[in-house]
Design an enzyme around this catalytic site. Structure first.
Site, mmCIF file in Angstrom:
data_model
loop_
_atom_site.group_PDB
_atom_site.id
_atom_site.type_symbol
_atom_site.label_atom_id
_atom_site.label_comp_id
_atom_site.label_asym_id
_atom_site.label_seq_id
_atom_site.Cartn_x
_atom_site.Cartn_y
_atom_site.Cartn_z
ATOM 1 N N ASP A 198 0.851 -1.184 0.000
ATOM 2 C CA ASP A 198 0.000 0.000 0.000
ATOM 3 C C ASP A 198 0.890 1.240 0.000
ATOM 4 O OD1 ASP A 198 -2.879 1.114 0.442
ATOM 5 O OD2 ASP A 198 -1.643 2.187 1.897
ATOM 6 N N HIS A 232 -5.235 4.373 6.591
ATOM 7 C CA HIS A 232 -4.463 5.222 5.680
ATOM 8 C C HIS A 232 -3.045 5.457 6.185
ATOM 9 C CE1 HIS A 232 -7.766 5.727 2.941
ATOM 10 N NE2 HIS A 232 -8.536 6.076 3.941
ATOM 11 N N ASP A 244 -2.557 -0.382 6.384
ATOM 12 C CA ASP A 244 -3.444 -0.755 5.284
ATOM 13 C C ASP A 244 -2.943 -1.993 4.555
ATOM 14 O OD1 ASP A 244 -5.001 1.355 5.983
ATOM 15 O OD2 ASP A 244 -4.610 2.557 4.192
#
Length: 201
Positions: A27, A175, A180
């Site tokens: 991510d 986030h 994530d």
């Protein structure tokens, strides 16, 4: 007519079996939607099967441009990263070395993302420009697309708001890139294990 058996005299080398695959959840957080105009700000990654085996780095920005909405999501500061962030070339070298280290010998690393098209384009761009190679090759697995194929769902039905209540107890993504990545790994494991996804989505 009698069919003759095939001769082994002219048979070439037997094709080699495909290497086993090492799934790595990745991510990123960025300053905007495309790497040509906005910077990659952080990378989080972990093994899908062992999320405690992980990598995280925050990068110094390459561009001054930033969308306030993107920074609001990630809670990252362009000014702080400019001072304390890792230089992109160093960060990508560290990431590549980690990928090489955690991928078992004889296996190939596979990039896994949730909406992989977004995360992939930043990681691939930075790898090629700063390192000249991408340890993931030229392909990625998108969890959303995998779920759509397995469940026969629409794109809208593969959103996190739809999948989190079913597979992650309703938790929202933080986030933070590493957090994530670990949540994505948990989601992918759950979808892989859900034999009923194709029938009751």
């Amino acid at each position: 007519m009698r069919r003759s058996s095939a001769s082994t005299d002219n048979v070439g080398p037997m094709p080699q079996p495909e290497p086993a695959e090492c799934f790595i959840s990745v991510d990123v957080e960025t300053a905007g939607p495309v790497p040509s105009l906005y910077s990659l700000l952080s990378i989080g990654a972990c093994l899908v099967d062992r999320p405690e085996v992980s990598f995280y780095v925050e990068l110094a920005p390459e561009h001054e441009a930033a969308l306030p909405a993107a920074l609001e999501v990630s809670k990252l500061s362009m000014e702080e990263l400019a001072q304390d962030g890792t230089h992109p070339e160093v960060a990508m070298r560290q990431f590549a070395e980690w990928v090489d280290e955690v991928t078992p010998k004889g296996e190939r690393p596979v990039f896994v993302g949730f909406n992989a098209a977004f995360d992939w384009m930043f990681v691939a761009d930075y790898f090629e420009r700063h390192l000249g190679r991408n340890p993931f090759g030229h392909a990625a697995v998108d969890i959303k697309a995998y779920y759509m194929g397995k469940a026969g769902s629409t794109l809208a039905q593969s959103s996190m708001s739809e999948l989190s209540p079913r597979y992650l107890g309703g938790s929202a993504l933080s986030h933070n890139a590493l957090g994530d990545a670990r949540d994505q790994a948990a989601l992918f494991r759950a979808i892989l294990a859900d034999s009923g996804a194709a029938h009751d989505a």
